[in-house]
Design an enzyme around this catalytic site. Structure first.
Site, PDB file in Angstrom:
ATOM      1  N   PRO A   1       0.839  -1.205   0.000  1.00 19.71           N
ATOM      2  CA  PRO A   1       0.000   0.000   0.000  1.00 19.71           C
ATOM      3  C   PRO A   1       0.868   1.247   0.000  1.00 19.71           C
ATOM      4  O   PRO A   1       1.925   1.277   0.622  1.00 19.71           O
ATOM      5  CB  PRO A   1      -0.788  -0.101   1.307  1.00 19.71           C
ATOM      6  N   GLU A   2       0.417   2.244  -0.702  1.00 20.44           N
ATOM      7  CA  GLU A   2       1.138   3.513  -0.736  1.00 20.44           C
ATOM      8  C   GLU A   2       0.611   4.416   0.379  1.00 20.44           C
ATOM      9  O   GLU A   2      -0.457   4.170   0.955  1.00 20.44           O
ATOM     10  CB  GLU A   2       0.932   4.187  -2.097  1.00 20.44           C
TER      11      GLU A   2
END
Ligand SMILES: [Zn+2]
Length: 296
Positions: free
Chosen positions: A2-3
């Site tokens: 996930p960013e």
């Protein structure tokens, strides 16, 4: 992985359920994720109120009363969902879909909020995520936070700061911006997007954005703005996905993240009037997507 905007969206999605709630019980369904779960985690959390949720880089921070913080990283495939009697609701959207298979529910926060029971469940099929317990007053000493650069969302990230960090560097911009001691939590996708917005090549030598006297060139001012804007826009998009999904039946429809240049190899460049084509190159083992026609 996930960013940062996804982690921020998860934080904002969990906050209404968790902030102010008390942890009746923290259920650990296995002893480890990527690392062993802290031995005292369940005991330290039980009976404590959650003061607030925070984020540092890509880490979610669950602040408990009594100077304790649970530091959670979602790894490759981790996600949280909230169950409150009604249908389960998963806060946040991810570039890659998340599992809701109950056999991957590893950590369950049994909460009480205004005497209403509530469960917040951590699900992680690949178990690359992890949780640690740390003294909040000593968070700076958490190994992943030592030497970490400023947040791309905060005021500390400005062109003068980046000029100091990039001056004299012959490293390509792509690698320089992925360096977590320069900017915290900026990942591959948003570096590609920011460089495209600023019309700068990922191959450009980082030091060429700084004048001989150490001042930021105009291009670095544009890049700084682009970094802040891509992250702000993505957080905004995450927020609207959160609203969309809360309005539905609670089952999360994964909205399609739209990137301007990331993962767009062979597509026409979207810079108005450019006419170029997006190319993919590999730098330090990571894909860079860029348009050689308008990114110099
Ligand atoms: Zn272009």
């Amino acid at each position: 992985m996930p960013e940062l905007p996804e982690v921020e969206t998860v934080k904002r999605g969990l906050a209404p359920a968790m902030e102010g709630a008390s942890i009746a019980r923290l259920e650990l369904r296995r002893p480890d994720l990527r690392f062993p779960l802290p031995e005292n985690l369940a005991e330290a959390a039980a009976g404590r109120r959650i003061l607030s949720l925070g984020r540092r880089a890509k880490y979610l921070l669950i602040d408990l009363e009594g100077d304790q913080t649970i530091i959670a990283h979602l790894g490759m495939s981790g996600s949280f969902r909230v169950e409150s009697g009604g249908p389960a609701a998963a806060p946040g959207d991810f570039h890659h879909p998340r599992s809701k298979d109950e056999k991957h529910d590893h950590v369950v926060f049994h909460l009480t909020a205004e005497s209403v029971p509530l469960r917040v469940i951590y699900n992680d099929p690949r178990r690359f995520g992890f949780m640690h317990l740390w003294k909040r007053s000593e968070l700076d000493t958490y190994p992943a936070f030592v030497g970490l650069g400023p947040e791309p969302t905060g005021n500390a990230l400005d062109a003068d700061y980046l000029a100091r960090r990039l001056a004299g560097k012959s490293q390509p911009l792509k690698g320089a911006l992925l360096d977590q001691t320069v900017i915290a939590g900026l990942g591959n996708i948003y570096v590609c997007e920011a460089l495209w917005r600023a019309h700068l090549s990922p191959r450009r030598k980082a030091g060429t954005l700084v004048t001989p006297t150490g001042r930021p060139k105009k291009e670095l001012l544009l890049l700084t703005e682009a970094i802040r804007a891509v992250i702000a826009d993505a957080i905004l998009a995450g927020g609207s996905s959160l609203r969309d999904h809360i309005q539905t039946d609670g089952s999360l429809g994964y909205f399609q993240h739209s990137f301007s240049v990331y993962d767009q190899e062979g597509e026409a460049c979207r810079t108005p009037g450019c006419g170029g084509t997006v190319a993919r190159i590999v730098q330090a083992g990571r894909s860079s997507f860029y348009c050689a026609a308008c990114q110099k």
